[in-house]
Write an enzyme that holds these catalytic residues in place. Sequence first.
Site, PDB file in Angstrom:
ATOM      1  N   CYS A 170       0.920  -1.262  -0.049  1.00 32.65           N
ATOM      2  CA  CYS A 170      -0.089   0.088   0.011  1.00 32.65           C
ATOM      3  C   CYS A 170       0.795   1.251   0.110  1.00 32.65           C
ATOM      4  O   CYS A 170       1.781   1.285  -0.846  1.00 32.65           O
ATOM      5  CB  CYS A 170      -1.006   0.077   1.059  1.00 32.65           C
ATOM      6  N   ASP A 179      -9.743  -3.105  -6.475  1.00 32.73           N
ATOM      7  CA  ASP A 179      -9.154  -2.055  -6.121  1.00 32.73           C
ATOM      8  C   ASP A 179      -9.246  -0.637  -6.612  1.00 32.73           C
ATOM      9  O   ASP A 179      -9.017  -0.257  -7.884  1.00 32.73           O
ATOM     10  CB  ASP A 179      -7.557  -2.326  -5.960  1.00 32.73           C
ATOM     11  N   HIS A 215      -8.160  -4.293  -2.212  1.00 32.31           N
ATOM     12  CA  HIS A 215      -6.859  -3.579  -1.519  1.00 32.31           C
ATOM     13  C   HIS A 215      -6.687  -3.889  -0.223  1.00 32.31           C
ATOM     14  O   HIS A 215      -7.552  -4.094   0.590  1.00 32.31           O
ATOM     15  CB  HIS A 215      -7.149  -2.134  -1.672  1.00 32.31           C
TER      16      HIS A 215
END
Length: 244
Positions: free
Chosen positions: A134, A180, A212
């Site tokens: 991330c 995502d 995600h």
Amino acid sequence: MTSLPPGECCIRGIKHEGTPTGSIEKIENITTYFARPARPNGNAIFIFGDVFGPIYQNVQLIADNFAAQGYLTVVPDLLNGDAMGVEAFLGGKVDLPAWLARHDPTTIDPIAETVIDYLKNTLKVKSIAGVGYCFGAKYVVRHLKENRLDVAYIAHPSFVTSEELSAITKPLSIAAAEDDAIFTQENRFESEKILAGLILPYQINLYGGVGHGFALRGDLSIKEVKFATDRAFEQAVTWFDYWV
């Protein structure tokens, strides 16, 4: 931009079960989680964590798993003690733009460079592989070049610019989620186009049925998530075993 700025999905997730076996130490003044292998292969993994920082069980367990594959693994505190809390964020107590402004390349890059220098020149590792989840993926990409990281793997990246991706000079593997909103299908296609033009070893694996954050904070009680999480970890290890 090849991935969009962090959003609420970046701080949602499930705490994984297990007991970390590494130790909290210092690299100069940087708090760092160390996971040391029983049978070291001479190489290191530098995990650029997400907004939760290194004192987070999930990333520590992943570091332990990389160490079990022979890699000395470190998770430095790139956020200088200012990790984001889920409850605070969801309760509206976090000013995200202000938090991001405190944690940008001007503050994170020097920390990363100190850690890389320590691994190369003090611990004398042969190669350094970067892992980014991330938020941390941006900084893996920024350091994937000569005299810094030697190879890298990132999962569901956020905030990576096309200029940063275009500047890499070393092999990169990406684990992407089907659902995502930050690393979208359009972002994946843009990333693939850039990587193909660089004529470097690269890989983009798409995992269906997950969103995600799956590779670090997914709900492992869900079969599809468990499968994708396990395969994404294997993707990273296989990439490193081949390219370091």
